[in-house]
Design a protein around this motif. Structure first.
Motif, PDB file in Angstrom:
ATOM      1  N   TYR A  44       0.781  -1.216   0.210  1.00  0.00           N
ATOM      2  CA  TYR A  44       0.141  -0.058  -0.105  1.00  0.00           C
ATOM      3  C   TYR A  44       1.162   1.382   0.085  1.00  0.00           C
ATOM      4  CZ  TYR A  44      -3.938  -2.700   1.180  1.00  0.00           C
ATOM      5  OH  TYR A  44      -5.553  -3.763   0.918  1.00  0.00           O
ATOM      6  N   ALA A  45       2.478   1.845   0.485  1.00  0.00           N
ATOM      7  CA  ALA A  45       2.556   2.802   0.668  1.00  0.00           C
ATOM      8  C   ALA A  45       3.585   3.263  -0.665  1.00  0.00           C
ATOM      9  CB  ALA A  45       3.397   2.432   2.177  1.00  0.00           C
ATOM     10  N   THR A  46       4.179   1.637  -1.131  1.00  0.00           N
ATOM     11  CA  THR A  46       5.500   1.469  -1.702  1.00  0.00           C
ATOM     12  C   THR A  46       5.032   2.822  -2.871  1.00  0.00           C
ATOM     13  OG1 THR A  46       5.839   0.122  -2.063  1.00  0.00           O
ATOM     14  CG2 THR A  46       6.736   0.577  -3.996  1.00  0.00           C
ATOM     15  N   PRO A  47       3.361   2.941  -3.483  1.00  0.00           N
ATOM     16  CA  PRO A  47       4.002   3.768  -4.639  1.00  0.00           C
ATOM     17  C   PRO A  47       3.826   5.168  -4.085  1.00  0.00           C
ATOM     18  CG  PRO A  47       2.290   1.787  -4.704  1.00  0.00           C
ATOM     19  CD  PRO A  47       2.713   1.787  -3.853  1.00  0.00           C
ATOM     20  N   TRP A  48       3.778   5.830  -3.058  1.00  0.00           N
ATOM     21  CA  TRP A  48       3.632   6.862  -2.655  1.00  0.00           C
ATOM     22  C   TRP A  48       5.253   7.579  -2.022  1.00  0.00           C
ATOM     23  CZ3 TRP A  48      -0.572   9.856  -3.125  1.00  0.00           C
ATOM     24  CH2 TRP A  48      -2.006   8.911  -3.419  1.00  0.00           C
ATOM     25  N   LEU A  49       5.914   6.514  -2.124  1.00  0.00           N
ATOM     26  CA  LEU A  49       7.222   6.985  -1.798  1.00  0.00           C
ATOM     27  C   LEU A  49       8.272   7.592  -3.014  1.00  0.00           C
ATOM     28  CD1 LEU A  49       9.133   4.092  -0.787  1.00  0.00           C
ATOM     29  CD2 LEU A  49       8.472   4.960   0.701  1.00  0.00           C
ATOM     30  N   ARG A  50       8.901   8.594  -2.685  1.00  0.00           N
ATOM     31  CA  ARG A  50       9.857   9.280  -3.656  1.00  0.00           C
ATOM     32  C   ARG A  50      10.858   8.905  -3.704  1.00  0.00           C
ATOM     33  NH1 ARG A  50       5.274  10.786  -6.659  1.00  0.00           N
ATOM     34  NH2 ARG A  50       4.791   9.087  -5.843  1.00  0.00           N
ATOM     35  N   TRP A  51      11.394   9.122  -5.294  1.00  0.00           N
ATOM     36  CA  TRP A  51      12.648   9.226  -5.160  1.00  0.00           C
ATOM     37  C   TRP A  51      13.436  10.700  -6.584  1.00  0.00           C
ATOM     38  CZ3 TRP A  51      15.983   6.065  -3.183  1.00  0.00           C
ATOM     39  CH2 TRP A  51      17.060   6.220  -4.003  1.00  0.00           C
ATOM     40  N   TRP A 170      -2.964  -1.160  -6.321  1.00  0.00           N
ATOM     41  CA  TRP A 170      -2.293  -1.436  -7.831  1.00  0.00           C
ATOM     42  C   TRP A 170      -2.534  -0.347  -8.896  1.00  0.00           C
ATOM     43  CZ3 TRP A 170       0.305  -5.035  -8.561  1.00  0.00           C
ATOM     44  CH2 TRP A 170       0.875  -5.464 -10.208  1.00  0.00           C
ATOM     45  N   ILE A 171      -3.132  -0.061  -9.016  1.00  0.00           N
ATOM     46  CA  ILE A 171      -3.425   1.142  -9.795  1.00  0.00           C
ATOM     47  C   ILE A 171      -2.087   1.954  -9.943  1.00  0.00           C
ATOM     48  CG2 ILE A 171      -5.337   0.966 -11.195  1.00  0.00           C
ATOM     49  CD1 ILE A 171      -6.800   3.482 -10.204  1.00  0.00           C
ATOM     50  N   MET A 172      -1.688   2.208  -8.918  1.00  0.00           N
ATOM     51  CA  MET A 172      -1.037   3.359  -8.106  1.00  0.00           C
ATOM     52  C   MET A 172       0.959   3.579  -9.125  1.00  0.00           C
ATOM     53  SD  MET A 172      -2.985   5.997  -6.972  1.00  0.00           S
ATOM     54  CE  MET A 172      -4.238   5.785  -5.928  1.00  0.00           C
ATOM     55  N   TYR A 173       0.441   2.116  -9.045  1.00  0.00           N
ATOM     56  CA  TYR A 173       2.018   1.764  -9.430  1.00  0.00           C
ATOM     57  C   TYR A 173       2.259   1.795 -10.986  1.00  0.00           C
ATOM     58  CZ  TYR A 173       3.010  -1.302  -5.346  1.00  0.00           C
ATOM     59  OH  TYR A 173       3.365  -1.576  -3.752  1.00  0.00           O
ATOM     60  N   PHE A 174       1.132   2.668 -11.720  1.00  0.00           N
ATOM     61  CA  PHE A 174       1.074   2.753 -13.426  1.00  0.00           C
ATOM     62  C   PHE A 174       1.212   4.319 -13.521  1.00  0.00           C
ATOM     63  CE2 PHE A 174      -0.071  -1.683 -12.239  1.00  0.00           C
ATOM     64  CZ  PHE A 174       0.590  -2.279 -13.519  1.00  0.00           C
ATOM     65  N   ALA A 175       1.143   4.759 -12.332  1.00  0.00           N
ATOM     66  CA  ALA A 175       0.723   6.501 -13.091  1.00  0.00           C
ATOM     67  C   ALA A 175       0.848   7.072 -11.766  1.00  0.00           C
ATOM     68  CB  ALA A 175      -0.915   6.809 -13.470  1.00  0.00           C
ATOM     69  N   ASP A 176       1.338   8.818 -11.482  1.00  0.00           N
ATOM     70  CA  ASP A 176       1.944   8.946 -10.605  1.00  0.00           C
ATOM     71  C   ASP A 176       0.775   9.092  -9.336  1.00  0.00           C
ATOM     72  OD1 ASP A 176       4.111  11.557  -8.853  1.00  0.00           O
ATOM     73  OD2 ASP A 176       1.781  12.440  -9.067  1.00  0.00           O
ATOM     74  N   ALA A 177       1.086   8.739  -8.837  1.00  0.00           N
ATOM     75  CA  ALA A 177       0.194   8.533  -7.280  1.00  0.00           C
ATOM     76  C   ALA A 177      -1.054   9.186  -6.704  1.00  0.00           C
ATOM     77  CB  ALA A 177       0.323   7.329  -5.762  1.00  0.00           C
ATOM     78  N   PRO A 178      -0.289  10.856  -6.367  1.00  0.00           N
ATOM     79  CA  PRO A 178      -1.038  12.041  -6.053  1.00  0.00           C
ATOM     80  C   PRO A 178      -1.780  12.177  -6.903  1.00  0.00           C
ATOM     81  CG  PRO A 178       1.141  11.918  -5.072  1.00  0.00           C
ATOM     82  CD  PRO A 178       1.970  11.205  -6.595  1.00  0.00           C
ATOM     83  N   THR A 179      -1.269  12.494  -8.228  1.00  0.00           N
ATOM     84  CA  THR A 179      -1.900  12.381  -9.657  1.00  0.00           C
ATOM     85  C   THR A 179      -3.459  12.257  -9.872  1.00  0.00           C
ATOM     86  OG1 THR A 179       0.257  14.078 -10.076  1.00  0.00           O
ATOM     87  CG2 THR A 179      -2.298  13.630 -12.300  1.00  0.00           C
TER      88      THR A 179
END
Length: 482
Positions: A44-51, A170-179
């Motif tokens: 659940y948290a990985t898509p929200w990590l920034r790099w 799941w869909i957050m892994y395929f696009a910028d999560a906040p957007t």
């Protein structure tokens, strides 16, 4: 005339019997808690990590960018032509499963499988709303009334919320999560995003909420594969029947010392099993080797003053050795055997090869495609022209200056659509935008009389990082006498 089953035969279909596992504390239950928290947190948290990759690249730590055909994982960026990295990781995952199965049996099924994780989560929701095993059994048997309707509605609503959150993550892994989150809730996301969330919500809700052990026993192919991979030296959850049989109560054992085994037939091992299987019947595909029955049995053995381990992780070899009165090997000696070393060696070799390829890969790339129709053109002055499309790939998160030079093909020159033939030269300079591939149409002209031959487009970066690539191709020309 209605058909009847022959006397003594098993029916071809048996309705599902709901499983209501009892909560039990112990080292394996605590390990399952740890795996539950760790795996769900990662998911659940990985898509929200920034790099931070610079101004020209996305700043999401893990991103499958289908639109631009990129895969980002922290500092690693995989391009389509580097799919062998993904293939290598998938092969490592498969061999890793073989390694774990060879050493620890179905540990993947018991602790890390998504079906196991979400089933465990939903079973905790059951206990939160309905109570422990006995309360759940009473509610299941009770007629439908206000209390049952309310609890079922509340529980299923929580199921649905978890399932929706699962599909949304799941869909957050395929696009910028906040957007994507803003677009999703304002109705601006792509239709495929809504469809994906709907499908994953439905499957999580059904599989985790209602089918549970049926997925493991009947639908999943992996237990069948694992069963074929197990041998006498693999650790599995085992009931030591020579110690537990014949079964009897504590009082019966006191009246008949030596004639009654350690098993008091309390059925606690069955009550805690998430699939409802009785491990005392022997190894079976229904056992996911989660170890909860070990926690339950050890607790009972401690209460009646008997040594732990009536149900335990053990190999079939050690069980036969113990049956004969010997001592079992340590877990370390059981795990460290030639088969696990072989799996680990192959797994590690692939990992080292991928790391080497990752560390030595060039960050610029050149591909050359020659026009085949027509293969060449004769100019009015007798010169011969061939046409090519070259692609300059910049895999850095910043624009890079590059040059393309002709190697071989004496006397030849080249130009592009962006320049006139009067500026033709043996070297052309370009600036390729960050993280992009720049296609360029190149025309190569050679003096009259030039024979058909191979030559090279040589690419070189013109900044301090350097690097280059070479694209060998063919120059077509008229044969003698044409």
């Amino acid at each position: 005339m209605a058909k009847t089953e022959p006397a003594g035969s098993a029916p071809h279909y048996v309705p599902r019997e709901a499983v209501f596992p009892k909560v039990m504390d112990g080292p394996f239950r605590r390990f399952k808690w740890l795996m539950l928290v760790v795996t769900l947190t990662i998911y659940y948290a990985t898509p929200w990590l920034r790099w931070d990759r610079g101004p020209h690249a996305p700043d999401q730590a893990v991103l499958v960018d289908l639109a631009n055909r990129r895969f980002y994982m922290f500092s690693i960026e995989i391009w389509p032509h580097e799919f062998y990295f993904v293939a290598g990781l998938l092969i490592m995952a498969g061999i890793g499963l073989f390694l774990i199965t060879s050493a620890f049996g179905r540990a993947w099924c018991g602790y890390s499988c998504p079906q196991t994780i979400w089933t465990d989560l939903f079973q905790h929701v059951d206990r939160l709303i309905d109570g422990d095993r006995n309360a759940q059994l009473r509610l299941e048997a009770a007629p439908w009334g206000a209390t049952k309707v309310f609890k079922r509605g509340l529980k299923w609503s929580i199921y649905l919320a978890i399932s929706f959150w699962t599909g949304g993550a799941w869909i957050m892994y395929f696009a910028d999560a906040p957007t994507l989150t803003v677009d999703f809730w304002t109705g601006q996301a792509a239709p495929v995003a809504y469809a994906t969330v709907a499908v994953l919500t439905a499957t999580t809700f059904i599989f985790g909420g209602f089918m549970r052990e049926q997925v493991c026993i009947y639908m999943c192919p992996w237990p069948r594969i694992q069963t074929a991979m197990l041998d006498e030296s693999s650790l599995i959850v085992t009931y030591k029947d020579w110690r537990g049989e014949p079964r009897g109560s504590v009082k019966a054992r006191e009246k008949n010392p030596g004639g009654i085994g350690d098993c008091i037939d309390c059925n606690q091992c069955v009550a805690v099993c998430p699939t409802g299987y009785d491990i005392r019947n022997g190894p079976d595909i229904a056992c996911i080797t989660c170890g909860l029955c070990i926690d339950a049995c050890d607790t009972v053995m401690g209460q009646i003053g008997r040594p732990r381990g009536l149900i335990d992780y053990a190999t079939l070899e050690d069980c036969e050795h113990e049956r004969a009165g010997g001592e079992r090997r340590s877990i370390l000696k059981t795990v460290l055997r030639p088969r696990t070393f072989a799996y680990f060696g192959v797994w590690a070799a692939i990992g080292v090869a991928l790391l080497f390829a990752l560390g030595t890969r060039e960050r610029i790339d050149l591909t050359v495609a020659k026009d085949r129709n027509p293969p060449f053109l004769l100019l009015s002055n007798g010169d011969v022209r061939n046409d090519y499309t070259i692609k300059l790939r910049n895999m850095e998160a910043r624009p890079r200056p590059m040059s393309v030079t002709l190697e071989g093909l004496p006397g030849a020159r080249m130009w592009t659509d962006e320049m006139g033939q009067d500026r033709a030269a043996r070297r052309l300079d370009f600036t390729v935008p960050a993280d992009q591939t720049k296609p360029v149409r190149v025309y190569v002209v050679a003096p009259e009389g030039t024979a058909q031959q191979d030559f090279v487009f040589a690419l070189a970066a013109q900044d301090r990082d350097g690097g280059g690539d070479r694209g060998e191709t063919r120059f077509d020309a008229p044969e003698d006498g044409q």
